[in-house]
Design a protein around this motif. Sequence first.
Motif, PDB file in Angstrom:
ATOM      1  N   GLU A  36      -2.773  10.816  12.012  1.00 50.40           N
ATOM      2  CA  GLU A  36      -3.730  11.528  11.166  1.00 50.40           C
ATOM      3  C   GLU A  36      -3.082  11.770   9.809  1.00 50.40           C
ATOM      4  O   GLU A  36      -2.244  12.662   9.640  1.00 50.40           O
ATOM      5  N   GLY A  37      -3.476  10.949   8.848  1.00 53.20           N
ATOM      6  CA  GLY A  37      -2.841  10.987   7.540  1.00 53.20           C
ATOM      7  C   GLY A  37      -2.930  12.323   6.841  1.00 53.20           C
ATOM      8  O   GLY A  37      -2.002  12.718   6.120  1.00 53.20           O
ATOM      9  N   SER A  44       7.269  12.974   4.427  1.00 60.21           N
ATOM     10  CA  SER A  44       7.483  12.191   5.649  1.00 60.21           C
ATOM     11  C   SER A  44       7.027  10.744   5.506  1.00 60.21           C
ATOM     12  O   SER A  44       7.255   9.940   6.409  1.00 60.21           O
ATOM     13  N   LEU A  45       6.384  10.416   4.397  1.00 56.69           N
ATOM     14  CA  LEU A  45       5.865   9.060   4.220  1.00 56.69           C
ATOM     15  C   LEU A  45       6.986   8.092   3.876  1.00 56.69           C
ATOM     16  O   LEU A  45       7.975   8.466   3.242  1.00 56.69           O
ATOM     17  N   SER A  54      -5.745   6.959   0.192  1.00 54.49           N
ATOM     18  CA  SER A  54      -6.289   8.203   0.736  1.00 54.49           C
ATOM     19  C   SER A  54      -5.520   8.558   2.011  1.00 54.49           C
ATOM     20  O   SER A  54      -4.890   7.694   2.627  1.00 54.49           O
ATOM     21  N   PRO A  55      -5.559   9.834   2.429  1.00 54.36           N
ATOM     22  CA  PRO A  55      -4.897  10.213   3.688  1.00 54.36           C
ATOM     23  C   PRO A  55      -5.379   9.374   4.870  1.00 54.36           C
ATOM     24  O   PRO A  55      -4.582   8.998   5.741  1.00 54.36           O
ATOM     25  N   GLY A  56      -6.676   9.061   4.899  1.00 48.98           N
ATOM     26  CA  GLY A  56      -7.200   8.243   5.982  1.00 48.98           C
ATOM     27  C   GLY A  56      -6.628   6.840   5.983  1.00 48.98           C
ATOM     28  O   GLY A  56      -6.320   6.277   7.036  1.00 48.98           O
ATOM     29  N   GLU A  57      -6.484   6.257   4.792  1.00 45.72           N
ATOM     30  CA  GLU A  57      -5.918   4.912   4.688  1.00 45.72           C
ATOM     31  C   GLU A  57      -4.453   4.899   5.108  1.00 45.72           C
ATOM     32  O   GLU A  57      -4.000   3.963   5.775  1.00 45.72           O
ATOM     33  N   ILE A  58      -3.718   5.937   4.726  1.00 44.51           N
ATOM     34  CA  ILE A  58      -2.308   6.026   5.117  1.00 44.51           C
ATOM     35  C   ILE A  58      -2.189   6.177   6.631  1.00 44.51           C
ATOM     36  O   ILE A  58      -1.373   5.506   7.281  1.00 44.51           O
ATOM     37  N   LEU A 158       5.829  -5.571   6.062  1.00 46.85           N
ATOM     38  CA  LEU A 158       4.645  -4.770   5.748  1.00 46.85           C
ATOM     39  C   LEU A 158       4.713  -3.346   6.308  1.00 46.85           C
ATOM     40  O   LEU A 158       3.679  -2.724   6.520  1.00 46.85           O
ATOM     41  N   ALA A 159       5.889  -2.813   6.518  1.00 45.77           N
ATOM     42  CA  ALA A 159       5.997  -1.494   7.143  1.00 45.77           C
ATOM     43  C   ALA A 159       5.636  -0.353   6.201  1.00 45.77           C
ATOM     44  O   ALA A 159       5.344   0.753   6.653  1.00 45.77           O
ATOM     45  N   VAL A 160       5.630  -0.598   4.897  1.00 47.32           N
ATOM     46  CA  VAL A 160       5.349   0.462   3.915  1.00 47.32           C
ATOM     47  C   VAL A 160       3.913   0.333   3.418  1.00 47.32           C
ATOM     48  O   VAL A 160       3.503  -0.743   2.963  1.00 47.32           O
ATOM     49  N   PRO A 161       3.118   1.414   3.487  1.00 45.81           N
ATOM     50  CA  PRO A 161       1.721   1.356   3.017  1.00 45.81           C
ATOM     51  C   PRO A 161       1.629   1.270   1.493  1.00 45.81           C
ATOM     52  O   PRO A 161       1.766   2.270   0.799  1.00 45.81           O
ATOM     53  N   ARG A 162       1.400   0.088   1.001  1.00 47.48           N
ATOM     54  CA  ARG A 162       1.224  -0.103  -0.436  1.00 47.48           C
ATOM     55  C   ARG A 162      -0.216  -0.461  -0.792  1.00 47.48           C
ATOM     56  O   ARG A 162      -0.559  -0.617  -1.963  1.00 47.48           O
TER      57      ARG A 162
END
Length: 247
Positions: A36-37, A44-45, A54-58, A158-162
């Motif tokens: 839950e972003g 912590s990211l 957005s928090p949801g996308e993360i 691809l481990a980092v949300p970009r």
Amino acid sequence: MKIFVLNLERALERRESMLQHLSSLGIEAEILPAVEGARLPASSLPAGTDARLSPGEIGCYLSHVRFWEIVVERGLEHAIVLEDDVRCSPSMLQVAEDVAALGMPFDAVRLSALNPIRGLDITTLPHGGKLVLPNKNPSGTQGYMVTLEGARHLLERLAVPRCPIDTALDAYWKHGLCIPLVSPSVVAEDAGIASSIEGRFGRRQRKTLGRHLARVAEAQRRKFSVFLMARRLRARLQRRAQGNPAQ
């Protein structure tokens, strides 16, 4: 083949509906608690996470990263992940097994697509459908299969949300990944269930001539990269059919 369903712990109704649906198809699945972003502190990211997400996308992105981690931790040769707002074709598992039996160096195979499927045909599957290497963005992560080696590659690259997770997978060719998809799709979004992701990355970007020209140039690079990848895959399949599995 192991199947996981991403589901927020508080989304009990979705979880029950999804498990009932899969049970009606004779499919067992393990619930994988989604991230839950909105509850994640910025500290912590992963370093490099794009602040425009957005928090949801993360949360969605990191949920898929957790799936890859579990595949590696458990040493699963193949595994499928489904989001909890989908409906699956009765042929889904057979199609996935047909793809796995090809023994090809796929990192992942998308079983769903939100956009019309456009790309280069790789092969026809034994029980129907085709395997296509997309040169247009199929979008969506409603359902896909990964290989063990593919999960390792996804974690490396691809481990980092970009960007949103489906955008990252759409750009597989940029990251040296091999991610075809099945056509027709065997997993589809349930239109009767509202998305739990609010907002969309890049939605406020202003259209400019520079951005347009950059997109045109990237599309051309993509077509060439996908063409070369498709040619290699077809050649490998032909060698296997002739009894010579050498790469």
